[in-house]
Design an enzyme around this catalytic site. Structure first.
Site, mmCIF file in Angstrom:
data_model
loop_
_atom_site.group_PDB
_atom_site.id
_atom_site.type_symbol
_atom_site.label_atom_id
_atom_site.label_comp_id
_atom_site.label_asym_id
_atom_site.label_seq_id
_atom_site.Cartn_x
_atom_site.Cartn_y
_atom_site.Cartn_z
ATOM 1 N N GLY A 97 -0.427 -2.272 6.186
ATOM 2 C CA GLY A 97 -0.270 -3.596 6.774
ATOM 3 C C GLY A 97 -1.541 -4.411 6.650
ATOM 4 O O GLY A 97 -2.243 -4.348 5.645
ATOM 5 N N THR A 133 0.840 -1.194 0.000
ATOM 6 C CA THR A 133 0.000 0.000 0.000
ATOM 7 C C THR A 133 0.877 1.246 0.000
ATOM 8 O O THR A 133 2.006 1.210 0.469
ATOM 9 C CB THR A 133 -0.877 -0.025 1.265
ATOM 10 O OG1 THR A 133 -1.786 -1.120 1.175
ATOM 11 C CG2 THR A 133 -1.663 1.262 1.442
ATOM 12 N N GLY A 166 -10.753 -2.821 3.077
ATOM 13 C CA GLY A 166 -9.731 -2.810 4.111
ATOM 14 C C GLY A 166 -9.707 -1.527 4.906
ATOM 15 O O GLY A 166 -10.675 -0.755 4.933
#
Length: 319
Positions: free
Chosen positions: A239, A188, A218
Protein backbone atom coordinates in the site's frame (compact mmCIF):
# COMPACT_ATOMS: atom_id res chain seq x y z
CA UNK A 1 0.28 -27.32 13.51
CA UNK A 2 0.77 -27.39 9.74
CA UNK A 3 2.18 -25.45 6.85
CA UNK A 4 0.47 -22.35 5.48
CA UNK A 5 1.20 -19.76 2.82
CA UNK A 6 -0.20 -16.40 1.76
CA UNK A 7 0.82 -13.99 -0.98
CA UNK A 8 -0.27 -10.64 -2.36
CA UNK A 9 0.09 -8.59 -5.51
CA UNK A 10 -0.70 -5.18 -4.04
CA UNK A 11 -3.65 -3.34 -2.49
CA UNK A 12 -5.52 -0.20 -3.52
CA UNK A 13 -8.39 0.99 -5.67
CA UNK A 14 -9.13 -2.35 -7.30
CA UNK A 15 -12.53 -2.50 -8.96
CA UNK A 16 -14.03 -3.92 -12.16
CA UNK A 17 -14.83 -0.38 -13.33
CA UNK A 18 -11.14 0.66 -13.24
CA UNK A 19 -9.50 -2.51 -14.51
CA UNK A 20 -10.29 -4.43 -17.71
CA UNK A 21 -11.51 -8.03 -17.19
CA UNK A 22 -8.58 -9.55 -19.09
CA UNK A 23 -6.10 -7.80 -16.75
CA UNK A 24 -7.97 -9.03 -13.67
CA UNK A 25 -7.98 -12.55 -15.10
CA UNK A 26 -4.25 -12.43 -15.91
CA UNK A 27 -3.36 -11.31 -12.40
CA UNK A 28 -5.65 -13.89 -10.83
CA UNK A 29 -4.00 -16.59 -12.92
CA UNK A 30 -0.56 -15.40 -11.78
CA UNK A 31 -1.67 -15.61 -8.15
CA UNK A 32 -3.00 -19.11 -8.76
CA UNK A 33 0.25 -20.20 -10.39
CA UNK A 34 2.42 -18.71 -7.64
CA UNK A 35 0.25 -20.25 -4.92
CA UNK A 36 0.61 -23.64 -6.59
CA UNK A 37 4.40 -23.21 -6.72
CA UNK A 38 4.53 -22.34 -3.03
CA UNK A 39 2.19 -25.14 -1.95
CA UNK A 40 4.13 -27.71 -3.97
CA UNK A 41 7.38 -26.60 -2.34
CA UNK A 42 5.88 -26.76 1.15
CA UNK A 43 4.49 -30.24 0.48
CA UNK A 44 8.00 -31.25 -0.63
CA UNK A 45 9.30 -30.13 2.81
CA UNK A 46 11.04 -26.96 1.59
CA UNK A 47 11.84 -24.40 4.28
CA UNK A 48 9.63 -21.36 4.69
CA UNK A 49 12.56 -19.14 3.71
CA UNK A 50 13.13 -21.02 0.47
CA UNK A 51 9.42 -20.95 -0.35
CA UNK A 52 9.13 -17.21 0.20
CA UNK A 53 12.11 -16.46 -2.04
CA UNK A 54 10.85 -18.86 -4.70
CA UNK A 55 7.36 -17.35 -4.84
CA UNK A 56 8.46 -13.72 -4.76
CA UNK A 57 11.03 -14.40 -7.51
CA UNK A 58 8.24 -15.80 -9.66
CA UNK A 59 6.11 -12.71 -9.07
CA UNK A 60 9.07 -10.45 -9.86
CA UNK A 61 9.20 -12.12 -13.29
CA UNK A 62 5.56 -11.23 -14.00
CA UNK A 63 5.22 -7.78 -15.68
CA UNK A 64 1.65 -7.31 -14.39
CA UNK A 65 2.94 -6.60 -10.88
CA UNK A 66 5.13 -3.77 -9.61
CA UNK A 67 8.34 -5.68 -8.91
CA UNK A 68 11.19 -6.96 -11.02
CA UNK A 69 10.21 -6.81 -14.70
CA UNK A 70 7.07 -4.77 -13.92
CA UNK A 71 8.84 -2.16 -11.78
CA UNK A 72 7.60 1.38 -12.27
CA UNK A 73 9.71 4.46 -13.00
CA UNK A 74 10.95 7.36 -10.92
CA UNK A 75 10.33 10.95 -11.93
CA UNK A 76 13.61 10.76 -13.90
CA UNK A 77 12.44 7.72 -15.83
CA UNK A 78 14.74 5.30 -13.98
CA UNK A 79 14.04 2.16 -11.96
CA UNK A 80 14.85 1.87 -8.24
CA UNK A 81 13.71 -1.51 -6.93
CA UNK A 82 13.70 -2.64 -3.32
CA UNK A 83 13.03 -5.79 -1.31
CA UNK A 84 13.48 -7.47 2.04
CA UNK A 85 13.37 -11.00 3.42
CA UNK A 86 13.28 -12.25 7.01
CA UNK A 87 13.69 -15.61 8.75
CA UNK A 88 11.37 -15.77 11.76
CA UNK A 89 13.28 -18.60 13.42
CA UNK A 90 16.52 -16.59 13.74
CA UNK A 91 15.28 -13.03 13.04
CA UNK A 92 18.01 -12.80 10.45
CA UNK A 93 17.01 -10.44 7.66
CA UNK A 94 18.27 -8.72 4.54
CA UNK A 95 17.13 -5.69 2.60
CA UNK A 96 18.06 -3.79 -0.54
CA UNK A 97 17.06 -0.52 -2.21
CA UNK A 98 17.90 1.53 -5.28
CA UNK A 99 18.45 -1.41 -7.62
CA UNK A 100 18.47 -0.63 -11.32
CA UNK A 101 19.99 -3.74 -12.96
CA UNK A 102 19.36 -6.66 -10.57
CA UNK A 103 16.86 -9.16 -11.99
CA UNK A 104 15.65 -10.39 -8.59
CA UNK A 105 15.70 -7.97 -5.68
CA UNK A 106 14.43 -10.62 -3.25
CA UNK A 107 17.34 -12.95 -4.01
CA UNK A 108 19.86 -10.16 -3.52
CA UNK A 109 18.18 -9.33 -0.19
CA UNK A 110 18.71 -12.94 0.89
CA UNK A 111 22.36 -12.75 -0.13
CA UNK A 112 22.76 -9.63 2.01
CA UNK A 113 21.25 -11.57 4.92
CA UNK A 114 23.41 -14.66 4.48
CA UNK A 115 26.65 -13.38 2.93
CA UNK A 116 27.34 -10.10 4.75
CA UNK A 117 27.51 -8.86 8.37
CA UNK A 118 24.88 -6.26 7.45
CA UNK A 119 21.12 -6.09 7.00
CA UNK A 120 20.61 -3.34 4.43
CA UNK A 121 22.52 -2.40 1.27
CA UNK A 122 21.42 0.24 -1.21
CA UNK A 123 22.16 1.84 -4.58
CA UNK A 124 25.73 1.52 -5.91
CA UNK A 125 26.88 -0.64 -2.99
CA UNK A 126 24.02 -3.09 -3.47
CA UNK A 127 24.61 -3.22 -7.23
CA UNK A 128 28.33 -3.90 -6.73
CA UNK A 129 27.56 -6.64 -4.21
CA UNK A 130 25.18 -8.28 -6.69
CA UNK A 131 27.91 -8.44 -9.29
CA UNK A 132 30.40 -9.82 -6.75
CA UNK A 133 27.97 -12.58 -5.82
CA UNK A 134 27.11 -13.51 -9.37
CA UNK A 135 23.48 -12.44 -9.00
CA UNK A 136 21.80 -12.09 -12.39
CA UNK A 137 21.85 -8.53 -13.71
CA UNK A 138 20.43 -6.99 -16.85
CA UNK A 139 20.83 -3.68 -18.62
CA UNK A 140 18.75 -0.96 -16.97
CA UNK A 141 16.85 -0.52 -20.23
CA UNK A 142 15.27 -3.96 -19.60
CA UNK A 143 12.90 -2.32 -17.10
CA UNK A 144 12.17 0.84 -19.10
CA UNK A 145 9.33 -0.63 -21.14
CA UNK A 146 6.77 1.30 -23.22
CA UNK A 147 4.17 0.41 -20.58
CA UNK A 148 6.30 1.85 -17.78
CA UNK A 149 6.98 5.00 -19.80
CA UNK A 150 3.24 5.45 -20.34
CA UNK A 151 2.54 4.95 -16.63
CA UNK A 152 5.02 7.68 -15.81
CA UNK A 153 3.57 10.01 -18.44
CA UNK A 154 0.08 9.65 -16.96
CA UNK A 155 1.32 10.27 -13.44
CA UNK A 156 3.24 13.40 -14.48
CA UNK A 157 0.25 14.67 -16.41
CA UNK A 158 -1.88 14.29 -13.29
CA UNK A 159 0.92 15.77 -11.15
CA UNK A 160 0.65 12.84 -8.77
CA UNK A 161 2.72 10.08 -7.29
CA UNK A 162 0.87 6.82 -7.91
CA UNK A 163 0.64 4.17 -5.19
CA UNK A 164 -0.54 0.60 -5.78
CA UNK A 165 -3.69 0.51 -7.91
CA UNK A 166 -4.49 4.21 -7.48
CA UNK A 167 -4.71 5.46 -11.06
CA UNK A 168 -3.48 9.07 -11.41
CA UNK A 169 -6.56 10.46 -13.16
CA UNK A 170 -6.60 14.08 -14.28
CA UNK A 171 -9.64 15.98 -13.03
CA UNK A 172 -10.89 16.45 -16.60
CA UNK A 173 -10.44 12.82 -17.65
CA UNK A 174 -13.77 11.19 -18.59
CA UNK A 175 -14.77 8.15 -16.53
CA UNK A 176 -14.75 5.90 -19.58
CA UNK A 177 -11.19 6.95 -20.38
CA UNK A 178 -10.07 6.33 -16.81
CA UNK A 179 -11.55 2.84 -16.96
CA UNK A 180 -9.74 2.06 -20.20
CA UNK A 181 -6.48 3.12 -18.55
CA UNK A 182 -6.94 0.62 -15.73
CA UNK A 183 -4.21 -1.64 -17.06
CA UNK A 184 -1.65 0.92 -15.91
CA UNK A 185 -2.28 -0.10 -12.30
CA UNK A 186 0.32 -2.26 -10.57
CA UNK A 187 1.05 -3.53 -7.07
CA UNK A 188 3.88 -4.59 -4.78
CA UNK A 189 4.34 -8.34 -4.28
CA UNK A 190 4.91 -10.34 -1.12
CA UNK A 191 4.77 -13.81 0.38
CA UNK A 192 4.67 -15.27 3.89
CA UNK A 193 4.94 -18.93 4.86
CA UNK A 194 5.20 -21.33 7.77
CA UNK A 195 6.69 -24.74 7.00
CA UNK A 196 5.97 -28.16 8.46
CA UNK A 197 8.48 -27.52 11.24
CA UNK A 198 6.82 -24.27 12.33
CA UNK A 199 9.51 -22.01 10.87
CA UNK A 200 8.25 -18.67 9.55
CA UNK A 201 9.50 -16.35 6.82
CA UNK A 202 8.38 -13.22 4.99
CA UNK A 203 9.49 -11.56 1.77
CA UNK A 204 8.35 -8.42 -0.05
CA UNK A 205 9.52 -6.80 -3.31
CA UNK A 206 8.53 -3.65 -5.20
CA UNK A 207 9.44 -1.05 -7.78
CA UNK A 208 8.05 1.65 -5.51
CA UNK A 209 5.82 4.50 -6.65
CA UNK A 210 5.20 5.79 -10.16
CA UNK A 211 6.79 9.25 -10.44
CA UNK A 212 8.53 8.96 -7.06
CA UNK A 213 11.49 11.19 -6.31
CA UNK A 214 14.87 9.67 -7.09
CA UNK A 215 16.23 8.16 -3.88
CA UNK A 216 12.83 7.66 -2.23
CA UNK A 217 12.68 4.51 -0.10
CA UNK A 218 9.35 2.98 0.90
CA UNK A 219 8.19 0.46 3.48
CA UNK A 220 9.10 -2.71 1.56
CA UNK A 221 12.77 -2.90 2.65
CA UNK A 222 12.12 -1.47 6.12
CA UNK A 223 12.15 -4.36 8.59
CA UNK A 224 9.11 -4.08 10.87
CA UNK A 225 7.19 -1.85 8.48
CA UNK A 226 6.56 -3.64 5.19
CA UNK A 227 8.09 -6.96 6.16
CA UNK A 228 8.63 -8.89 9.40
CA UNK A 229 8.85 -12.40 10.80
CA UNK A 230 9.52 -13.84 14.26
CA UNK A 231 8.49 -16.97 16.18
CA UNK A 232 4.85 -15.80 16.32
CA UNK A 233 4.04 -14.77 12.76
CA UNK A 234 5.26 -13.59 9.37
CA UNK A 235 3.81 -10.45 7.75
CA UNK A 236 4.12 -8.78 4.34
CA UNK A 237 2.43 -5.40 3.84
CA UNK A 238 1.47 -3.41 0.78
CA UNK A 239 0.00 0.00 0.00
CA UNK A 240 1.14 3.53 0.81
CA UNK A 241 4.66 3.11 2.12
CA UNK A 242 4.78 6.30 4.15
CA UNK A 243 1.67 5.27 6.11
CA UNK A 244 2.96 1.73 6.62
CA UNK A 245 6.30 3.01 7.93
CA UNK A 246 4.62 5.43 10.37
CA UNK A 247 2.47 2.62 11.76
CA UNK A 248 5.26 -0.03 11.82
CA UNK A 249 2.55 -2.28 10.42
CA UNK A 250 4.29 -5.65 10.19
CA UNK A 251 6.01 -5.46 13.59
CA UNK A 252 2.86 -4.25 15.36
CA UNK A 253 0.94 -7.33 14.24
CA UNK A 254 3.63 -9.51 15.83
CA UNK A 255 3.77 -7.31 18.96
CA UNK A 256 0.02 -7.53 19.53
CA UNK A 257 0.26 -11.31 19.39
CA UNK A 258 3.32 -11.47 21.64
CA UNK A 259 2.43 -8.86 24.26
CA UNK A 260 -1.37 -8.74 24.14
CA UNK A 261 -2.13 -12.35 23.32
CA UNK A 262 -4.26 -11.48 20.29
CA UNK A 263 -4.93 -14.02 17.58
CA UNK A 264 -3.28 -13.49 14.21
CA UNK A 265 -6.53 -12.30 12.64
CA UNK A 266 -7.41 -9.94 15.49
CA UNK A 267 -3.90 -8.46 15.52
CA UNK A 268 -3.85 -7.92 11.76
CA UNK A 269 -7.35 -6.46 11.67
CA UNK A 270 -6.57 -4.06 14.52
CA UNK A 271 -3.45 -2.70 12.83
CA UNK A 272 -5.13 -2.29 9.44
CA UNK A 273 -8.37 -0.82 10.80
CA UNK A 274 -7.04 1.33 13.65
CA UNK A 275 -3.43 2.23 12.88
CA UNK A 276 -3.35 3.05 9.15
CA UNK A 277 -5.53 5.61 7.31
CA UNK A 278 -8.38 4.01 5.40
CA UNK A 279 -7.48 3.23 1.82
CA UNK A 280 -3.73 3.05 2.51
CA UNK A 281 -2.74 -0.52 3.31
CA UNK A 282 -3.18 -4.26 3.30
CA UNK A 283 -1.22 -7.27 4.50
CA UNK A 284 -0.96 -11.04 4.41
CA UNK A 285 0.20 -13.00 7.43
CA UNK A 286 0.63 -16.53 8.76
CA UNK A 287 1.24 -17.75 12.31
CA UNK A 288 3.48 -20.45 13.73
CA UNK A 289 0.42 -22.66 14.27
CA UNK A 290 -0.64 -22.50 10.63
CA UNK A 291 -3.21 -19.74 10.80
CA UNK A 292 -3.52 -17.39 7.84
CA UNK A 293 -5.13 -13.97 7.40
CA UNK A 294 -5.33 -11.36 4.66
CA UNK A 295 -6.49 -7.95 5.87
CA UNK A 296 -6.83 -4.64 3.99
CA UNK A 297 -8.61 -1.28 4.27
CA UNK A 298 -8.60 -0.56 0.54
CA UNK A 299 -11.30 -1.48 -1.96
CA UNK A 300 -9.29 -4.53 -2.93
CA UNK A 301 -6.09 -6.52 -2.64
CA UNK A 302 -4.78 -9.19 -4.99
CA UNK A 303 -4.26 -12.10 -2.61
CA UNK A 304 -4.10 -15.87 -2.26
CA UNK A 305 -3.54 -18.36 0.52
CA UNK A 306 -3.57 -22.06 1.34
CA UNK A 307 -3.15 -24.23 4.43
CA UNK A 308 -2.22 -27.84 5.03
CA UNK A 309 -5.76 -28.73 6.12
CA UNK A 310 -7.04 -28.00 2.61
CA UNK A 311 -8.27 -24.42 2.87
CA UNK A 312 -7.43 -22.10 -0.01
CA UNK A 313 -8.59 -18.71 -1.25
CA UNK A 314 -7.84 -16.39 -4.15
CA UNK A 315 -9.39 -12.93 -4.05
CA UNK A 316 -9.21 -9.42 -5.44
CA UNK A 317 -12.08 -7.36 -4.06
CA UNK A 318 -13.45 -6.71 -0.59
CA UNK A 319 -16.03 -9.35 0.28
Amino acid sequence: MGWAIALHGGAGDISPSLMPPHILEAREECLRKCLHIGVSALKAKATALDVVELVVREMENHPLFNAGKGSVLTTDGTVEMEASIMDGNTKNCGAVSGLSTVASAISLARHVMEKTPHIYLAFDGAEAFAREQGIETVDASYFVTPENIERLRKAKEAKKVQIDYNTPIHKNTPVETAASNGDSQLGTVGCVAVDCHGNLAAGTSTGGLVNKMVGRIGDTPVIGAGNYANSYCAVSATGKGESIIRATVARDVAALMEYKGLSLKDAADYVIEKCVPKGDAGLVAVSATGEVTMSFNTSGMFRACATEDGYSEIGMFAS
